[in-house]
Design a protein around this motif. Structure first.
Motif, short mmCIF file in Angstrom:
data_model
loop_
_atom_site.label_atom_id
_atom_site.label_comp_id
_atom_site.label_asym_id
_atom_site.label_seq_id
_atom_site.Cartn_x
_atom_site.Cartn_y
_atom_site.Cartn_z
N GLY A 1 -41.89 99.99 53.95
CA GLY A 1 -42.80 100.80 54.75
C GLY A 1 -43.27 100.12 56.02
N GLY A 2 -43.96 100.89 56.86
CA GLY A 2 -44.49 100.36 58.11
C GLY A 2 -43.39 99.90 59.03
N LYS A 3 -43.63 98.85 59.79
CA LYS A 3 -42.63 98.37 60.74
C LYS A 3 -41.41 97.78 60.03
CE LYS A 3 -44.73 93.77 61.39
NZ LYS A 3 -45.30 92.85 62.39
N GLU A 4 -41.56 97.48 58.74
CA GLU A 4 -40.40 97.03 57.97
C GLU A 4 -39.52 98.20 57.54
OE1 GLU A 4 -43.55 95.74 57.28
OE2 GLU A 4 -43.05 93.93 58.40
N GLY A 5 -39.93 99.42 57.86
CA GLY A 5 -39.09 100.58 57.62
C GLY A 5 -39.62 101.49 56.54
N SER A 6 -39.86 102.77 56.91
CA SER A 6 -40.31 103.77 55.94
C SER A 6 -39.24 104.81 55.67
CB SER A 6 -41.58 104.46 56.46
OG SER A 6 -42.67 103.58 56.45
N GLY A 7 -37.99 104.45 55.93
CA GLY A 7 -36.90 105.38 55.67
C GLY A 7 -36.58 105.47 54.19
N TYR A 8 -35.66 106.36 53.87
CA TYR A 8 -35.27 106.61 52.48
C TYR A 8 -33.75 106.65 52.41
CZ TYR A 8 -34.39 109.28 48.17
OH TYR A 8 -33.93 109.70 46.95
N ASP A 9 -33.17 105.73 51.65
CA ASP A 9 -31.72 105.67 51.51
C ASP A 9 -31.26 106.66 50.44
OD1 ASP A 9 -29.05 104.97 51.44
OD2 ASP A 9 -29.44 102.81 51.58
N GLU A 10 -31.18 107.90 50.86
CA GLU A 10 -30.82 108.97 49.93
C GLU A 10 -29.43 108.78 49.35
OE1 GLU A 10 -31.02 113.88 49.83
OE2 GLU A 10 -31.09 112.80 51.75
N LYS A 11 -28.52 108.26 50.15
CA LYS A 11 -27.16 108.03 49.67
C LYS A 11 -27.15 107.05 48.50
CE LYS A 11 -22.56 106.86 51.46
NZ LYS A 11 -21.81 106.48 52.69
N LEU A 12 -27.92 105.99 48.61
CA LEU A 12 -28.02 105.01 47.55
C LEU A 12 -28.61 105.62 46.28
CD1 LEU A 12 -28.14 102.05 46.43
CD2 LEU A 12 -30.40 101.89 47.50
N ILE A 13 -29.73 106.31 46.43
CA ILE A 13 -30.42 106.86 45.25
C ILE A 13 -29.58 107.97 44.61
CG2 ILE A 13 -32.48 108.06 44.45
CD1 ILE A 13 -32.92 105.09 45.16
N ASP A 14 -28.96 108.81 45.41
CA ASP A 14 -28.11 109.87 44.85
C ASP A 14 -26.95 109.29 44.06
OD1 ASP A 14 -29.74 111.81 45.90
OD2 ASP A 14 -28.37 112.43 47.49
N TYR A 15 -26.40 108.18 44.53
CA TYR A 15 -25.31 107.52 43.80
C TYR A 15 -25.81 107.01 42.45
CZ TYR A 15 -21.93 103.99 42.38
OH TYR A 15 -21.04 103.24 41.65
N LEU A 16 -26.98 106.37 42.44
CA LEU A 16 -27.53 105.86 41.19
C LEU A 16 -27.76 107.00 40.20
CD1 LEU A 16 -30.14 103.27 42.56
CD2 LEU A 16 -27.83 102.80 41.70
N ILE A 17 -28.27 108.12 40.72
CA ILE A 17 -28.50 109.28 39.84
C ILE A 17 -27.19 109.84 39.31
CG2 ILE A 17 -29.36 111.65 39.78
CD1 ILE A 17 -31.50 110.77 41.83
N LYS A 18 -26.21 109.98 40.19
CA LYS A 18 -24.92 110.53 39.78
C LYS A 18 -24.27 109.67 38.70
CE LYS A 18 -20.29 111.58 41.51
NZ LYS A 18 -19.38 111.53 42.69
N GLU A 19 -24.35 108.35 38.88
CA GLU A 19 -23.69 107.44 37.93
C GLU A 19 -24.61 107.02 36.79
OE1 GLU A 19 -20.50 106.76 38.09
OE2 GLU A 19 -20.33 108.00 39.90
N GLN A 20 -25.85 107.53 36.79
CA GLN A 20 -26.83 107.22 35.73
C GLN A 20 -27.05 105.71 35.61
OE1 GLN A 20 -28.68 109.72 33.48
NE2 GLN A 20 -28.30 110.39 35.59
N ILE A 21 -27.35 105.10 36.76
CA ILE A 21 -27.63 103.66 36.84
C ILE A 21 -29.13 103.45 36.92
CG2 ILE A 21 -27.24 101.54 38.13
CD1 ILE A 21 -24.68 102.71 37.01
N PRO A 22 -29.76 102.87 35.91
CA PRO A 22 -31.21 102.60 35.99
C PRO A 22 -31.52 101.57 37.07
CG PRO A 22 -30.38 102.38 33.74
CD PRO A 22 -29.19 102.42 34.63
N ALA A 23 -32.69 101.68 37.67
CA ALA A 23 -33.13 100.71 38.68
C ALA A 23 -34.65 100.65 38.68
CB ALA A 23 -32.61 101.09 40.06
N THR A 24 -35.17 99.53 39.14
CA THR A 24 -36.61 99.34 39.29
C THR A 24 -36.94 99.37 40.77
OG1 THR A 24 -36.68 98.01 37.27
CG2 THR A 24 -38.54 97.79 38.80
N LEU A 25 -37.86 100.25 41.16
CA LEU A 25 -38.19 100.48 42.56
C LEU A 25 -39.56 99.90 42.87
CD1 LEU A 25 -37.06 104.23 42.80
CD2 LEU A 25 -35.64 102.15 42.94
#
Length: 316
Positions: A125-149
């Motif tokens: 967040g902030g100047k370090e970036g508040s973007g969202y890597d949807e491609k990354l998260i969608d891949y994890l969901i599609k492949e059912q890969i658990p992750a800690t955010l």
């Protein structure tokens, strides 16, 4: 089932549970130890299984954060909630002796010999970036890969709807990346040009305010805290433990603050070993983290590794 160790402190006639149970510390001589400038993208091999590993239990008491820093002496109890006041009294004169990413009390690997790996992604967040890597998260969901955010308060404020969806998905474990994304310090020490928290009360704010917000939105208080830059001094480590949090380090630098290209991310991740904790980022969709992760995961799975939440095993 994890064993839990809880110490108790009597304050103002009430029984308060503290975890980590940091010993009261007086001033310590500052060691002549240089700051750690960075971490190699190499992997520390998993440690042998430790029987009876202790998992701190986060306090269920929400700590108000209207805290002013002490000057010559601790503030009067009337000006601080009891636990925060106790921590200010305990640590306000303590002088750090250690500084870095991998100091005692920062957990860097899962305690297991199983072929499991914890993927962790920071959202700064902030100047370090508040973007969202949807491609990354969608891949994890599609492949059912658990992750800690690990979510910072500024990223959460910029992405409340996305946060709600991620928190509702059992694939993802939501943890605390701080309020202002600062290194955790009692004297303002900086890392990578980012000033640290300046005193004990600021350490408390950095750790608890975002934890309160995450708990309010999800109904679950985070178990883990990771500071901005992942740097700590040893006094701040003790304070965080007394507040009931485990400090999440890493032993695989997955994307170097989202600066690695695809091949660098791939090579970093495929060096992981049993019990590795991988640190990467989910707040820079314009970078190559997603591509590197997507290339590495099938190779890691073929090698027999599976992915787990950080809380699935004891950590040390």
């Amino acid at each position: 089932m994890r064993k839990r160790l809880v110490c108790f402190l009597f304050l103002s006639g009430a029984l308060i549970a503290l975890t980590g149970c940091g010993v009261e510390r007086g001033p310590m001589k500052l060691a002549d130890e240089p700051a750690v400038s960075g971490r190699p993208d190499s992997v520390v091999s998993a440690a042998p299984v430790v029987q009876g590993a202790v998992t701190p239990v986060p306090t269920s008491k929400v700590i108000p954060t209207d805290i002013s820093a002490p000057t010559d002496a601790p503030l009067l109890p009337a000006k601080l909630p009891s636990l925060a006041q106790t921590l200010v009294e305990r640590y306000h004169k303590a002088v750090p002796a250690k500084w870095g990413e991998n100091i005692p009390g920062v957990r860097t690997h899962l305690v297991t010999q199983d072929k499991v790996i914890a993927l962790t992604f920071d959202a700064c967040g902030g100047k370090e970036g508040s973007g969202y890597d949807e491609k990354l998260i969608d891949y994890l969901i599609k492949e059912q890969i658990p992750a800690t955010l690990f979510v910072n308060a500024r990223w959460l404020a910029a992405n409340p709807d996305i946060f709600a969806k991620l928190a509702a998905n059992p694939l993802f474990e939501i943890e605390n990346h701080g309020t202002e994304h600062r290194p955790l310090s009692v004297n303002g020490r900086a890392a990578y040009g980012i000033a640290g928290t300046k005193d004990v009360s600021n350490v408390i704010r950095e750790v608890t305010e975002n934890a309160d917000e995450i708990e309010k939105r999800t109904g679950r208080r985070p178990l883990f805290f990771r500071s901005g830059t992942a740097f700590y001094d040893d006094i701040a480590v003790d304070i965080a433990h007394d507040l009931g949090f485990q400090l999440a380090g890493y032993n695989v630098l997955g994307d170097a603050g989202a600066t690695f290209n695809t091949e660098q991310v791939y090579h970093a991740l495929t060096k992981a070993r049993s019990g590795s904790i991988i640190l990467a980022h989910m707040n820079h969709p314009e970078k190559d983290t997603a591509e590197g992760v997507m290339k590495a995961i099938p190779v890691m799975q073929k090698a027999g590794f599976r992915f787990v939440h950080l809380s699935a095993y004891p950590v040390e």
